[in-house]
Structures are given as C-alpha cells and as structure tokens.
Design a protein around this motif. Structure first.
Motif, PDB file in Angstrom:
ATOM      1  N   ALA A 147       0.771  -1.280  -0.002  1.00  0.00           N
ATOM      2  CA  ALA A 147       0.089   0.089  -0.053  1.00  0.00           C
ATOM      3  C   ALA A 147       0.947   1.141  -0.067  1.00  0.00           C
ATOM      4  N   CYS A 148       1.864   1.569  -0.936  1.00  0.00           N
ATOM      5  CA  CYS A 148       2.344   2.639  -1.327  1.00  0.00           C
ATOM      6  C   CYS A 148       2.160   2.750  -2.632  1.00  0.00           C
ATOM      7  N   PHE A 149       1.912   3.932  -3.411  1.00  0.00           N
ATOM      8  CA  PHE A 149       1.748   4.189  -4.613  1.00  0.00           C
ATOM      9  C   PHE A 149       3.119   4.196  -5.677  1.00  0.00           C
ATOM     10  N   ASP A 150       4.192   4.350  -4.853  1.00  0.00           N
ATOM     11  CA  ASP A 150       5.536   4.144  -5.467  1.00  0.00           C
ATOM     12  C   ASP A 150       5.362   2.600  -5.678  1.00  0.00           C
ATOM     13  N   ASP A 151       4.664   1.709  -5.233  1.00  0.00           N
ATOM     14  CA  ASP A 151       4.995   0.045  -5.581  1.00  0.00           C
ATOM     15  C   ASP A 151       6.279  -0.111  -4.990  1.00  0.00           C
ATOM     16  N   THR A 152       6.676   0.346  -3.674  1.00  0.00           N
ATOM     17  CA  THR A 152       7.675   0.189  -3.141  1.00  0.00           C
ATOM     18  C   THR A 152       8.186  -1.400  -2.884  1.00  0.00           C
ATOM     19  N   GLY A 153       9.235  -1.863  -3.238  1.00  0.00           N
ATOM     20  CA  GLY A 153       9.749  -3.188  -3.234  1.00  0.00           C
ATOM     21  C   GLY A 153       8.772  -4.311  -3.962  1.00  0.00           C
ATOM     22  N   LEU A 154       7.891  -3.877  -4.848  1.00  0.00           N
ATOM     23  CA  LEU A 154       6.843  -4.690  -5.404  1.00  0.00           C
ATOM     24  C   LEU A 154       7.401  -5.889  -6.035  1.00  0.00           C
ATOM     25  N   PHE A 155       8.357  -5.402  -6.912  1.00  0.00           N
ATOM     26  CA  PHE A 155       8.691  -6.502  -8.029  1.00  0.00           C
ATOM     27  C   PHE A 155       9.760  -7.686  -7.204  1.00  0.00           C
ATOM     28  N   GLU A 156      10.284  -7.144  -6.121  1.00  0.00           N
ATOM     29  CA  GLU A 156      11.189  -7.993  -5.189  1.00  0.00           C
ATOM     30  C   GLU A 156      10.424  -9.057  -4.705  1.00  0.00           C
ATOM     31  N   LEU A 157       9.256  -8.645  -4.056  1.00  0.00           N
ATOM     32  CA  LEU A 157       8.426  -9.366  -3.294  1.00  0.00           C
ATOM     33  C   LEU A 157       7.583 -10.395  -4.397  1.00  0.00           C
ATOM     34  N   LYS A 158       7.334  -9.866  -5.745  1.00  0.00           N
ATOM     35  CA  LYS A 158       6.527 -10.947  -6.697  1.00  0.00           C
ATOM     36  C   LYS A 158       7.692 -12.052  -6.867  1.00  0.00           C
ATOM     37  N   GLU A 159       8.943 -11.676  -7.071  1.00  0.00           N
ATOM     38  CA  GLU A 159       9.747 -12.824  -7.278  1.00  0.00           C
ATOM     39  C   GLU A 159       9.960 -13.971  -6.146  1.00  0.00           C
ATOM     40  N   ARG A 160       9.692 -13.354  -4.807  1.00  0.00           N
ATOM     41  CA  ARG A 160       9.925 -14.040  -3.689  1.00  0.00           C
ATOM     42  C   ARG A 160       8.844 -14.922  -3.285  1.00  0.00           C
ATOM     43  N   SER A 161       7.430 -14.351  -3.585  1.00  0.00           N
ATOM     44  CA  SER A 161       6.005 -14.775  -2.946  1.00  0.00           C
ATOM     45  C   SER A 161       5.665 -15.788  -3.491  1.00  0.00           C
ATOM     46  N   PRO A 162       5.094 -16.863  -2.653  1.00  0.00           N
ATOM     47  CA  PRO A 162       4.317 -18.014  -2.986  1.00  0.00           C
ATOM     48  C   PRO A 162       2.846 -17.542  -3.517  1.00  0.00           C
ATOM     49  N   ILE A 163       2.621 -16.381  -3.166  1.00  0.00           N
ATOM     50  CA  ILE A 163       1.088 -15.939  -3.429  1.00  0.00           C
ATOM     51  C   ILE A 163       1.127 -14.350  -4.178  1.00  0.00           C
ATOM     52  N   PRO A 164      -0.120 -14.204  -4.650  1.00  0.00           N
ATOM     53  CA  PRO A 164      -0.112 -12.946  -5.495  1.00  0.00           C
ATOM     54  C   PRO A 164       0.530 -11.553  -4.618  1.00  0.00           C
ATOM     55  N   VAL A 165       1.006 -10.675  -5.137  1.00  0.00           N
ATOM     56  CA  VAL A 165       1.528  -9.311  -4.273  1.00  0.00           C
ATOM     57  C   VAL A 165       1.012  -8.339  -5.383  1.00  0.00           C
ATOM     58  N   ILE A 166       0.394  -7.586  -4.958  1.00  0.00           N
ATOM     59  CA  ILE A 166      -0.399  -6.532  -5.774  1.00  0.00           C
ATOM     60  C   ILE A 166       0.063  -5.153  -5.470  1.00  0.00           C
ATOM     61  N   GLY A 167       0.655  -4.166  -6.001  1.00  0.00           N
ATOM     62  CA  GLY A 167       0.964  -2.752  -5.531  1.00  0.00           C
ATOM     63  C   GLY A 167      -0.175  -1.980  -5.967  1.00  0.00           C
TER      64      GLY A 167
END
Length: 223
Positions: A80-100
């Motif tokens: 929940a940051c509009f900059d999508d802070t850390g989003l793609f790093e979390l997408k790569e490591r997460s077993p579930i969907p991560v949405i910015g």
C-alpha cells in the motif's frame, strides 16, 4: 466458500495512514473477505521519492516474511504505497500474488478511460511513478503524472489544505490533459476517491480499493 484473506502492508511507519488504508480496503473487500493491515515500525514516516523507498525496504520485507511465515491463511498481499515500493522483489519471492496499489490503479484507470492522469503528492515522486508506468506497459495511456505539492503527512492532518490542492490539480488535469479518469497517487488519499468522483463526474481511482478488487479476481491458493 473460503473467505479471501488479504494482507495489506503500508511500507511507511505512520499508523494513522495504515488505519485509513484498512478502512478503504475493508470497504472494497466487503463481508466475504478478511483484511489484515500492518506497517513496520522502523521505516520512514512517509515515502517521498526513491531514497525513502529504499529506506523502507528492510521493514517491508521483515513484515512480509513475518506474516507469511506465521499465517498460512493469507491469499494475497497488497503493498500500500503508490510508488509500489519493493513490489517486484516481493513478486519474485512470494508464493502468493503480490499487488501494488500503483499498478492496480493504473490498470483500473486504463479500463475506465482511454487516457488518464495521476495526481500524486510531491514532484520528487513523479519520476518514480513515470518509471512504474513504463514497467506496467501503460505509459502511453497516462497523459501526465501531476504533483499537487502536498507532503504525504499533510494528508493525515484534517486542518491542512491538502484536499484543496488535490482538487485544483484534478481541475487542471481535466482542462489540459484530455483525460477521462484520474488515479490518486498516494495511499493517504484513499478516503477522498468517492467524494472526488462525485465532484468531478469522472472515475477518480483509489489504488487501495483497486488492489483489493484485483485480488478478488485472482484464484485463491489451496491452503
């Protein structure tokens, strides 16, 4: 039917903003979903530009790991940051969907209108958001990323003139940008979207609600 459990992480450390985000998320989620809204304690109080975003990453990752390791019921995570802070790093490591909330707002805005603009806080955030629009393949659909010159924490102060500045920037976007929708470029603006949509008679899109609705559209993992 299994309820959807969505973890919403505000990467900054301002608890009042997390509470506002939680209200917007729960409103969008409805009664069939469970929202857990959290924030780290050691991160910057506001994320304004790339330096704050980088400083927020350790706390964001710590909270993410803590909750996913300890709660197998979580179906999706929202950053929940509009900059999508850390989003793609979390997408790569997460077993579930991560949405910015930034990526969610861009996609919803692109469905709502052929062209949209973004109204964010300070000008230091504009290059970050423009880069993210390119990453999401929607730069050509966004007419302009506009700064309202509102510091993020002013959105937490009911006595500030933040809303007036945001309204003025939306008025300028409608006059100058040839748009049919506006994305509000900060999680702290989540409580303004409905009123501004009514005022301006166009879709004014909150990224928090957009991300929740996209999470509902995704398949749940098997627990």
């Amino acid at each position: 039917m299994t309820d959807t459990h969505i973890l919403v992480i505000n990467p900054n450390s301002t608890a009042s903003m997390t509470e506002k985000i939680a209200i917007a998320a729960k409103k969008a989620a409805g009664s069939a979903s469970r929202i857990t809204a959290v924030n780290p304690t050691g991160s910057p109080a506001a994320i304004q530009g790339p330096e704050d975003g980088a400083a927020a990453l350790p706390g964001l990752f710590e909270v993410f790991d803590q909750h996913l390791n300890n709660d197998a019921s979580i179906d999706a995570v929202i950053v929940a940051c509009f900059d999508d802070t850390g989003l793609f790093e979390l997408k790569e490591r997460s077993p579930i969907p991560v949405i910015g909330i930034g990526e969610a707002a861009y996609h919803i805005a692109s469905v709502a209108a052929p062209k949209f603009s973004v109204v964010t806080t300070l000008s230091v955030s504009v290059p970050v958001l423009e880069h993210n629009l390119v990453l999401n393949g929607l730069a050509t659909r966004c007419a302009r990323v506009r700064a309202s010159d509102v510091p993020v924490l002013e959105l937490e102060d009911p006595k500030s003139n933040a809303r007036h500045k945001i309204e003025k920037e939306i008025e300028a976007a409608l006059t100058e940008d040839g748009i049919g929708a506006v994305s509000l470029g900060c999680a702290g603006m989540a409580d303004l979207a409905d009123d501004l949509s009514r005022k301006f008679q166009i879709p004014v899109i909150d990224g928090v609600a957009s991300a929740v609705r996209l999470a509902h559209a995704l398949p749940l993992r098997n627990h």
